[in-house]
Structures are given as structure tokens and as C-alpha cells.
Design a protein around this motif. Structure first.
Motif, PDB file in Angstrom:
ATOM      1  N   ALA A 265     -37.034 -27.650 -17.332  1.00  0.00           N
ATOM      2  CA  ALA A 265     -35.754 -27.976 -16.352  1.00  0.00           C
ATOM      3  C   ALA A 265     -35.346 -29.571 -16.961  1.00  0.00           C
ATOM      4  O   ALA A 265     -34.517 -29.903 -16.373  1.00  0.00           O
ATOM      5  CB  ALA A 265     -36.353 -28.209 -15.110  1.00  0.00           C
ATOM      6  N   GLY A 266     -35.717 -29.751 -17.931  1.00  0.00           N
ATOM      7  CA  GLY A 266     -35.473 -31.048 -18.552  1.00  0.00           C
ATOM      8  C   GLY A 266     -35.550 -32.384 -17.884  1.00  0.00           C
ATOM      9  O   GLY A 266     -35.334 -33.529 -18.092  1.00  0.00           O
ATOM     10  N   ARG A 267     -36.850 -32.073 -17.172  1.00  0.00           N
ATOM     11  CA  ARG A 267     -37.590 -33.361 -16.237  1.00  0.00           C
ATOM     12  C   ARG A 267     -38.695 -33.902 -17.318  1.00  0.00           C
ATOM     13  O   ARG A 267     -39.563 -33.408 -17.857  1.00  0.00           O
ATOM     14  CB  ARG A 267     -38.203 -32.923 -14.962  1.00  0.00           C
ATOM     15  N   ARG A 268     -38.642 -35.237 -17.363  1.00  0.00           N
ATOM     16  CA  ARG A 268     -39.652 -36.053 -18.273  1.00  0.00           C
ATOM     17  C   ARG A 268     -40.981 -36.202 -17.472  1.00  0.00           C
ATOM     18  O   ARG A 268     -40.842 -36.721 -16.170  1.00  0.00           O
ATOM     19  CB  ARG A 268     -39.088 -37.276 -18.777  1.00  0.00           C
ATOM     20  N   VAL A 269     -42.023 -36.094 -17.771  1.00  0.00           N
ATOM     21  CA  VAL A 269     -43.063 -36.464 -17.227  1.00  0.00           C
ATOM     22  C   VAL A 269     -43.917 -37.519 -17.895  1.00  0.00           C
ATOM     23  O   VAL A 269     -44.115 -37.407 -19.238  1.00  0.00           O
ATOM     24  CB  VAL A 269     -44.225 -35.014 -17.230  1.00  0.00           C
ATOM     25  N   PRO A 270     -44.399 -38.523 -17.276  1.00  0.00           N
ATOM     26  CA  PRO A 270     -44.178 -38.786 -15.887  1.00  0.00           C
ATOM     27  C   PRO A 270     -42.802 -39.497 -15.425  1.00  0.00           C
ATOM     28  O   PRO A 270     -42.753 -39.822 -14.378  1.00  0.00           O
ATOM     29  CB  PRO A 270     -45.458 -39.611 -15.803  1.00  0.00           C
ATOM     30  N   ASP A 271     -41.849 -39.638 -16.461  1.00  0.00           N
ATOM     31  CA  ASP A 271     -40.951 -40.720 -16.050  1.00  0.00           C
ATOM     32  C   ASP A 271     -40.116 -40.133 -15.011  1.00  0.00           C
ATOM     33  O   ASP A 271     -39.591 -40.928 -13.887  1.00  0.00           O
ATOM     34  CB  ASP A 271     -40.015 -40.848 -17.381  1.00  0.00           C
TER      35      ASP A 271
END
Length: 333
Positions: A265-271
Motif C-alpha cells: 500500500a506504499g505505507r512506510r514502517v514505522p514512519d
């Protein structure tokens, strides 16, 4: 010509005692004169006598076998979930030290449960340990009524007073969520475990307890402790609340699935989204990023379960053992 196996009669003749006396010594009875006992043991060693365990069990009513009943289908037990293999390995090692063996039995269907009940009723095992029980499983109660020692890995959901070894699921989950709150996360979701299992229930309770004292609302999806269910639950959570910035998964496999969905989904972890799991499986150190998680003392819990089934009153008189958990901080949160 094949040599005959030494008999108990031969041991008795060599030691110049009766067969009954030799039998008492071989079976570990302590009511035998030390001198006679030494003579019998010397005869056993000289002749190379090996006791017949089947015959001995008829006398002692002991089989030296303990059933480990896993209430899951084979596809779940022999999957990528390391919990099952670690519990089986630990139980086997602990029982071996006590001169006993484990009999692994799967009870993931009514037919399989009936076979387990029949096997235990036949007197083939001296005790039963249950792992991964779901809901109002009738099998533990049925076996407990036979008078066979029964112990559960985890607090049982059934209305039967069974000894059990568990870990602090509520406290561990609460600690994980409080950590997320402490880092400023405001929209914290959870991927809960199956709600017909006490581990799933308790970890959801811990999540809700941690949020109750804050102004955050509960955001819940339910998985089944598998990687695939974690990926699916994470997708549903993002669809329902695109702004969430943290997720607590009730086990590490579901957390791994959540990480895969977040990456797609293009979500950065942990940002963008912080992720915390539960169990601290070996794979948690190899995820990208490494997974913050709650350490579940699997080996210690399985060991405590063995102690309970071998000494039904429990260690130090306790019938219930609750082990502490520990938050392990890594890069995902």
C-alpha cells in the motif's frame, strides 16, 4: 543360532530369589532388602536383562506415555507457525528426562476428537496435555472425568477446572499498546486473534484496557493467527481508516502479513504506520524492518505444562502457572 532374550526367571535364578522379588526390584519398589536388591541388579547387569515394558505396565498400570493433543488440523500444525514445533520439541525433551514419551495426537475435527477420547479411555496414556483449544471443546472435560491427569497450554475456555500454564497475555498486549501511545501514535488499530481462543480474547482485552485511559478509539479487525489472515485484516483496516498510524497484531505471523500489506500500500514502517506483534518468533528479527514484539515464553510455558501433568497438584502446590511477558523493541515501532 539366535540367542534367547534373558527372562525375569533367569534373573531370579541368578540372584537366588523368587520371581516376585526380582519383579519388585526391576519395577523400582523400595520395600526390598538392600542386599537382595543389589544381588538382583547385579544379575540384571550380568545377563543383560531388559524389562518388558508392556508386561510391566500391566502390573504398574503405567504406560510411561503422555498424550499431547493439538486441537488443530494437520495443515495448521505443520505450517509456518513455529509455536507448534517448539511446544512439541520442548514437551518431548522434558518428558524424556522423566523417562516418558510423548504421543502426538491431532484433534481438529469431531472424528479426530472421538479417536482421542477412545484412545485415552483405553488406558494407553498416563496423562493428557492440550494445546490450541477452541471454544467450548468437550474433549478436555470428557477426559478429565476419566480420572486421567489433564493440563492445558494456555487458560482453557471450557467450563472445566483444568490445571494450565499460560503467559500474561493481557499485560503483554497492554504494554505493547502503551508503548505505541507513548510514541505519540493516535489511531492505533489491532489485528485480534480468534475470539474462540483465550489468547485471542486476552490480547484484545489488553489492547482495549490500554486505550481506555486515553482519548483513542478501538479499531479492530480479527484474524486467525496466520500470516494470510494478518495481510487480509490489515487491508480491511486501511480501507476502513486510511489515517491509522499504528497496529498491534496479536501474534507475529499476523504482524508479518500486516507488514506485507503495508508495503504494497506504499505505507512506510514505522514512519507512517508503526507495527507491534506478539510472540517474538525467530522470524521477527528478519522482517523489514525488524519487528517490535512481546516475547511469549513458549519453552518455559511448555515446561511448566509438563511439570503440571507429571505432578497434578502443580509446582509448589499451584494448579495454574502464569508467566511474565516482555516487550522487545526493534525498528518497526
Amino acid at each position: 543360532m539366535e540367542s534367547r532374550r534373558p527372562t525375569l526367571e533367569a534373573v531370579a535364578a541368578r540372584a537366588r530369589v523368587s520371581r516376585a522379588t526380582a519383579s519388585r526390584v526391576v519395577n523400582g519398589r523400595t520395600t526390598v532388602d538392600p542386599g537382595i536388591r543389589d544381588a538382583v541388579l547385579r544379575a540384571v547387569e550380568e545377563l543383560g536383562y531388559v524389562p518388558n515394558s508392556a508386561a510391566r505396565s500391566l502390573v504398574t498400570r503405567q504406560t510411561d506415555s503422555i498424550a499431547l493433543v493439538v486441537s488443530e488440523p494437520p495443515t495448521r500444525v505443520f505450517s509456518d507457525d513455529p509455536l507448534f514445533s517448539l511446544v512439541i520439541r520442548t514437551v518431548s525433551s522434558e518428558l524424556e528426562v522423566s523417562g516418558k514419551q510423548v504421543v502426538l495426537m491431532l484433534a481438529g475435527s469431531p472424528q479426530a476428537q472421538a479417536k482421542v477420547e477412545s484412545y485415552v479411555a483405553g488406558g494407553h496414556v498416563d496423562g493428557v496435555m492440550f494445546v490450541s483449544m477452541h471454544g467450548a471443546d468437550p474433549l478436555p472435560g470428557a477426559i478429565a472425568r476419566m480420572g486421567v491427569p489433564v493440563v492445558s497450554y494456555g487458560r482453557p475456555a471450557v467450563a472445566v477446572d483444568l490445571p494450565y500454564a499460560d503467559n500474561d497475555n493481557v499485560g503483554g498486549a497492554e504494554q505493547a499498546v502503551r508503548h505505541l501511545l507513548g510514541t505519540g501514535r493516535r489511531r492505533i488499530a489491532t489485528i485480534a486473534g480468534p475470539q474462540d481462543m483465550t489468547a485471542g480474547q486476552d490480547r484484545l482485552t489488553g489492547y482495549r484496557d490500554a486505550l481506555r485511559s486515553s482519548d483513542r478509539r478501538s479499531i479492530v479487525a480479527v484474524g486467525d493467527f496466520t500470516r494470510a489472515s494478518g495481510a487480509t485484516a490489515m487491508r480491511h483496516l486501511l480501507e476502513d481508516d486510511p489515517g491509522l498510524d499504528a497496529v498491534f497484531a496479536a501474534n507475529d505471523l499476523m504482524a508479518v502479513g500486516a507488514l506485507q500489506t503495508l508495503r504494497k500500500a506504499g505505507r512506510r514502517v514505522p514512519d507512517d504506520v508503526a507495527v507491534v506483534g506478539f510472540d517474538d518468533i525467530e522470524a521477527a528479527t528478519f522482517t523489514d524492518p525488524p519487528l517490535t514484539t512481546v516475547r511469549h515464553p513458549v519453552v518455559e510455558q511448555a515446561t511448566a505444562m509438563v511439570e503440571l501433568v507429571l505432578t497434578p497438584a502443580g509446582p509448589h502446590g499451584s494448579r495454574h502457572v502464569i508467566l511474565p511477558t516482555e516487550l522487545v523493541l526493534r525498528d518497526s515501532a
